[in-house]
Scaffold this motif. Structure first.
Motif, mmCIF file in Angstrom:
data_model
loop_
_atom_site.group_PDB
_atom_site.id
_atom_site.type_symbol
_atom_site.label_atom_id
_atom_site.label_comp_id
_atom_site.label_asym_id
_atom_site.label_seq_id
_atom_site.Cartn_x
_atom_site.Cartn_y
_atom_site.Cartn_z
ATOM 1 N N LEU A 1 0.838 -1.205 0.000
ATOM 2 C CA LEU A 1 0.000 0.000 0.000
ATOM 3 C C LEU A 1 0.865 1.245 0.000
ATOM 4 O O LEU A 1 0.603 2.213 -0.702
ATOM 5 C CB LEU A 1 -0.899 0.030 1.246
ATOM 6 C CG LEU A 1 -1.965 -1.044 1.366
ATOM 7 C CD1 LEU A 1 -2.791 -0.815 2.628
ATOM 8 C CD2 LEU A 1 -2.859 -1.025 0.145
ATOM 9 N N PHE A 2 1.936 1.219 0.801
ATOM 10 C CA PHE A 2 2.851 2.358 0.867
ATOM 11 C C PHE A 2 3.556 2.573 -0.471
ATOM 12 O O PHE A 2 3.825 3.687 -0.886
ATOM 13 C CB PHE A 2 3.909 2.120 1.965
ATOM 14 C CG PHE A 2 3.442 2.485 3.344
ATOM 15 C CD1 PHE A 2 2.132 2.276 3.729
ATOM 16 C CD2 PHE A 2 4.324 3.050 4.258
ATOM 17 C CE1 PHE A 2 1.702 2.611 5.001
ATOM 18 C CE2 PHE A 2 3.896 3.394 5.537
ATOM 19 C CZ PHE A 2 2.587 3.171 5.904
ATOM 20 N N LEU A 3 3.884 1.460 -1.110
ATOM 21 C CA LEU A 3 4.701 1.548 -2.322
ATOM 22 C C LEU A 3 3.891 1.835 -3.580
ATOM 23 O O LEU A 3 4.427 2.307 -4.569
ATOM 24 C CB LEU A 3 5.470 0.241 -2.520
ATOM 25 C CG LEU A 3 6.692 0.033 -1.633
ATOM 26 C CD1 LEU A 3 7.147 -1.410 -1.701
ATOM 27 C CD2 LEU A 3 7.822 0.957 -2.079
ATOM 28 N N PHE A 4 2.604 1.507 -3.507
ATOM 29 C CA PHE A 4 1.803 1.487 -4.731
ATOM 30 C C PHE A 4 1.914 2.747 -5.615
ATOM 31 O O PHE A 4 2.260 2.638 -6.798
ATOM 32 C CB PHE A 4 0.343 1.192 -4.373
ATOM 33 C CG PHE A 4 -0.558 1.140 -5.560
ATOM 34 C CD1 PHE A 4 -0.485 0.084 -6.465
ATOM 35 C CD2 PHE A 4 -1.471 2.158 -5.812
ATOM 36 C CE1 PHE A 4 -1.311 0.039 -7.570
ATOM 37 C CE2 PHE A 4 -2.300 2.123 -6.912
ATOM 38 C CZ PHE A 4 -2.210 1.064 -7.792
ATOM 39 N N PRO A 5 1.661 3.960 -5.097
ATOM 40 C CA PRO A 5 1.725 5.139 -5.985
ATOM 41 C C PRO A 5 3.115 5.316 -6.616
ATOM 42 O O PRO A 5 3.226 5.596 -7.814
ATOM 43 C CB PRO A 5 1.432 6.320 -5.056
ATOM 44 C CG PRO A 5 0.787 5.725 -3.861
ATOM 45 C CD PRO A 5 1.325 4.345 -3.718
ATOM 46 N N ALA A 6 4.151 5.099 -5.816
ATOM 47 C CA ALA A 6 5.502 5.254 -6.349
ATOM 48 C C ALA A 6 5.757 4.230 -7.448
ATOM 49 O O ALA A 6 6.315 4.554 -8.499
ATOM 50 C CB ALA A 6 6.532 5.108 -5.229
#
Lengths: 330, 376
Positions: free
Chosen positions: A54-59
Motif C-alpha cells: 500500500l505504501f509503495l503502490f503510488p511510487a
C-alpha cells in the motif's frame, strides 16, 4: 490568477488525494484484518504483508509508467519507422552508423566525456583543497558552488555574452575577445570556430559542475583521519606531498563517485548545445541530436534509436552503481 | 621552522591568492551579465561591461528637427536643438558624412551636403541654418562623437517583464515547479519508509531498481510518454508535466529518503511498535517529522531542477507564447534577439533570481542532500 487557482487546486487535490489514499487504504486494511478478536496473530501477519505494498503502490505506478515502460517502448520504437507504424528492423541503427551528423555527435560526446568530468573533478578538488585552508573558505565555496543553482539556459546566456564577437575596430563587449585583443590578438567568432567551439561549450558545464565536485570532495577531505596527515608531516612530507600521497589516495572512492555522477550529466547534456549553437559548426551531441530528430525531424524511430544509444552508454555506470549499493546494504 | 605544522607558511599566501583567483574566475561571467542587465542599451553595445563605470564615448548619428520646425530669424531659417535631448554629455566631434563621422571639432561651423550651415557645440546644442526654406519632410542627418556619463537603468527589467512576456513565463514556471516539487515528496516518503523499515519479499530488488532508475536518461522517456499523454487525453498540459516531473524526481527522492530513514535509530520505531502503533502512525508521527532535513534537501533539488528544466517543458508543454516557461522563453530570445543583450541579460536574471535566492537561503540542506545523494 486562474492559472494559480489551477495550480493550487492541483496541489490540494494531488497531495490531499495521496493522503486520502494512504489513510483510507490503511484504515481499510485495519478493518479487514483487525488487530483484535480470535485470529489476532494471523490478522497482524496478513496486514503486515499487505501494508508495504500500500505504501509503495503510488511510487511503483509512477516509476513503472514513466521510467520502466518508456525504456521498453523506446526499444520497440527504435525498430519502427518514422511514425512508429511499420517494422523496419535494424535500419534506424544502420542509418545511424553512416550518418555523418551522428558520428559527429558520438565524437563530441566522447570528447565531452573525457574533458568535462576530468576538469570538473580537478577544479573541484583544487577548490576543495584551497577553500578548506582559508578563513573566508565558506564564502569562497558558496561563490564557486553558485552556478549549480543556475539553469543550463541561464548559464548559456552568461557564457554566450563572454564569447560575444564584434568586428575588429569596434569595442569588444565579450570578455574573451577583449582579453584576446588586449594581448594583441584578433577577435574571433568563437562559437563558429570548429573544435574550439566544442571546448567552449564544455567550459559552461565544467563551470556548473565544479561546485558539485568541490562540495563532495571537501566533505571527503575533512573526513580523513588526522593521524595519517600528522604522521606524514612528522616524517617530513611537504604540504604538496601530504595532499597527493596521503589525502588523495584516501578519497579515491569519492573521486570516482564524483566522476561517474558528472559523466551521467555529460551524457544527457542538451540545453547548453541547443541554446548556444544548436549543434551547428560541428558541436552536435547525442542529447540534442535526439531532440532534433524528435521535434524537427518528426521521426520517432531515429530519435528513439539515438535515445537507446544514450541509454547503452549509461548502462555500465548503472550496473556499477547497483552493485555498489548492494554491497553497502550488506 | 615556520613549516612545522604544514599550514602556516608562505604557502598561506599562495593558497589565498589561488583561491581568490578561482573565485573571481567563477563569478566574473555572472557578474558581467548582472551589470549589463542594468546598463543602457546603447552603452552595452558600444563598450564592455567592465568599462561601465567610466564615461562612455560613442559615435552616433542624429537627425535634426524636421523642416517644419524651422523658425525664421532675420532672413535665415533656423532649426535648433540638442543632440542629448536633455541627458548630459559632451560632444567632441561631429561630421556630416558617414564616411568621416568625426570630421570637425565641436564648435566649428560647416557646410552640409545640402548646402545648409551646421554647427554643433560641446554641450550638444546644434544649429542648422539656411538662407532658403528647408525642403523635404525628414530632418537633416549628422554624426556626433559623444562622451556621456555612465547610465544605469532598471528599464530593461520593466521592458522584458511586460513587452517580452517574461512576467507570464514567470507565472508558468511557478505553476510547473511547485506542484512538481510537492507531489513527489509525499509519494516518495511512503515508499522510502516501506523500503527502509518494513519487511517484505523483493525489498532488496526494489531498492536496486531504484538505484538503477536514478541514471535513466530523460531522453528515453520523452517519446513514449508524449504518446501516452496524448492517448490518455492529457495532451500537452500542466497535469502531464507535473506527473512527468514527479516521476523523474522519484528515484532520487526515494533513494535519499530511504537512506536517511534507514539511519534513524531502531529503538524509537520498535518501542512505538511495542506500544501498539501501526506503521501508518509511526510514519506520520515519528518518521516524517524526524526526516525533515532529508525532505528539505530533496525539495530544494527538485525545485531547482523543475525550475531550471528546459527539455521536459519543451516536450510536455506547448510552445505558444503563453505556455512557455522562462527557460523556454530565454531559448527563444537567444534565437530571435541574439544581439539584444539588454533583453537577454535582464531576462536571464529574472529567471535565475529565484533559484539563486533559494540556493543562498537553503545552501546547508542542498549540501547535505548532495552528500547523501551521490551514490557511494
Amino acid at each position: 490568477m486562474e492559472q494559480f487557482f489551477g495550480a493550487a487546486t492541483t496541489i490540494v487535490i494531488g497531495v490531499g488525494g495521496c493522503l486520502l489514499y494512504f489513510f483510507l487504504t490503511n484504515m481499510l486494511l485495519d478493518r479487514i484484518f483487525p488487530a483484535s478478536g480470535p485470529n489476532i496473530s494471523r490478522n497482524i501477519n496478513r496486514a503486515n504483508a499487505v501494508r508495504p505494498w500500500l505504501f509503495l503502490f503510488p511510487a511503483l505506478i509512477l516509476l513503472t509508467l514513466y521510467l520502466v515502460y518508456p525504456l521498453f517502448w523506446s526499444i520497440y520504437l527504435s525498430v519502427m519507422d518514422a511514425n512508429g507504424r511499420a517494422f523496419v528492423g535494424m535500419s534506424n541503427y544502420a542509418w545511424m552508423v553512416n550518418d555523418p551528423k551522428f558520428l559527429e555527435s558520438m565524437r563530441n560526446n566522447i570528447l565531452w566525456l573525457i574533458v568535462v568530468p576530468a576538469l570538473s573533478t580537478f577544479f573541484g578538488l583544487l577548490a576543495a583543497a584551497l577553500t578548506d585552508r582559508i578563513r573566508w573558505g565558506n564564502f569562497a565555496k558558496a561563490m564557486i558552488f553558485m552556478p549549480m543553482a543556475i539553469s543550463f539556459v541561464g548559464a548559456s546566456v552568461i557564457w554566450k555574452f563572454v564569447y560575444d564577437f564584434r568586428p575588429e575596430g569596434q569595442n569588444q563587449i565579450g570578455l574573451l575577445n577583449a582579453i584576446v585583443e588586449a594581448f594583441g590578438g584578433a577577435p574571433e567568432t568563437w562559437l563558429t570556430h570548429e573544435i574550439v567551439n566544442s571546448f567552449l561549450l564544455m567550459v559552461v558545464l565544467i563551470w556548473i559542475q565544479t561546485g558539485f565536485a568541490m562540495v563532495i570532495l571537501s566533505a571527503a577531505l575533512r573526513g580523513i583521519p588526522e593521524e595519517t596527515v600528522e604522521a606524514a608531516i612528522l616524517d617530513g612530507a611537504s604540504p604538496l606531498q601530504v595532499f597527493f600521497r596521503i589525502k588523495v589516495p584516501q578519497i579515491w572512492g569519492t573521486i570516482l563517485v564524483v566522476w561517474t555522477t558528472i559523466t551521467i550529466t555529460v551524457l544527457k547534456v542538451f540545453d547548453i548545445v541547443l541554446t548556444m549553437t544548436n549543434g551547428q559548426w560541428g558541436t552536435q551531441v547525442l542529447g540534442n541530436y535526439m531532440y532534433d530528430w524528435l521535434v524537427r525531424g518528426q521521426d520517432s524511430g531515429r530519435a528513439s534509436a539515438i535515445a537507446i544509444v544514450i541509454m547503452l552508454l549509461v548502462t555500465p555506470i548503472m550496473i556499477w552503481n547497483i552493485r555498489n549499493a548492494r554491497k553497502e546494504m550488506r | 621552522m615556520d613549516n612545522i605544522v604544514g599550514q602556516k607558511s608562505s604557502l598561506t599566501w599562495v593558497v589565498n591568492i589561488a583561491a581568490a583567483a578561482l573565485v573571481l574566475l567563477w563569478t566574473i561571467p555572472t557578474f558581467g551579465l548582472l551589470v549589463s542587465s542594468f546598463r543602457d542599451r546603447d552603452q552595452i553595445l558600444t563598450s564592455g561591461w567592465w568599462q561601465s563605470l567610466f564615461p562612455q564615448e560613442a559615435s552616433v548619428h542624429y537627425r535634426a528637427g524636421a523642416p517644419d520646425t524651422a523658425v525664421q530669424e532675420g532672413g535665415l531659417y533656423v532649426i535648433a536643438g540638442n543632440v542629448f535631448d536633455g541627458a548630459g554629455g559632451v560632444v567632441s566631434a561631429f561630421g556630416t558624412n558617414s564616411r568621416d563621422p568625426a570630421a570637425f571639432a565641436a564648435g566649428e561651423t560647416v557646410q552640409t551636403n545640402d548646402g545648409y550651415e551646421l554647427t554643433v557645440s560641446e554641450d550638444g546644442a546644434y544649429r542648422l541654418t539656411s538662407a532658403v526654406p528647408f525642403e523635404g519632410t525628414r530632418g537633416e542627418r549628422f554624426f556626433v562623437t559623444t562622451t556621456q556619463p555612465p547610465t544605469f537603468t532598471t528599464e530593461n527589467f520593466v521592458k522584458v517583464l511586460n513587452a517580452e512576456g517574461l512576467g507570464r513565463g514567470f507565472l508558468n514556471t511557478l505553476t510547473v515547479s511547485i506542484p512538481a516539487t510537492v507531489i513527489p515528496i509525499l509519494v516518495a516518503a511512503f515508499a522510502a519508509y516501506a523500503l527502509a523499515w518494513m519487511e517484505f519479499p523483493g525489498r532488496a530488488l526494489l531498492i536496486a531498481a531504484v538505484v538503477g532508475l536514478l541514471v535513466v536518461p530523460l531522453q528515453l522517456a520523452l517519446i513514449p510518454l508524449l504518446q501516452l499523454h496524448l492517448k490518455a487525453g492529457i495532451g500537452k498540459s500542466y497535469i502531464g508535466i507535473w506527473l512527468a516531473h514527479s516521476a523523474f524526481g522519484l528515484p532520487l527522492a526515494i533513494y535519499l529518503l530511504r537512506n536517511y530513514m534507514a539511519g534513524l535509530p531502531r529503538d524509537i520505531i520498535e518501542s512505538a511498535r511495542v506500544d501498539g502503533a501501526t506503521d501508518f502512525q509511526i510514519f506520520l508521527r515519528i518518521i516524517l517529522p524526524l526526516s525533515f532535513p532529508a525532505l528539505a534537501s530533496f525539495a530544494i533539488f527538485q525545485f531547482l531542477w523543475t525550475w531550471n528544466d528546459l527539455l521536459v517543458a519543451l516536450v510536455f508543454l506547448g510552445s505558444t507564447q503563453d505556455q512557455l516557461v522562462m527557460t523556454g522563453q530565454l531559448k527563444e530570445l537567444m534565437g530571435s534577439r541574439g544581439g539584444d543583450w539588454e533583453i537577454l541579460a535582464a531576462s536571464a536574471f529574472i529567471s535565475i533570481a529565484v533559484p539563486l535566492a533559494v540556493f543562498f537561503a537553503m545552501q546547508k540542506y542542498l549540501v547535505r542532500g548532495l552528500l547523501a545523494g551521490s551514490v557511494k
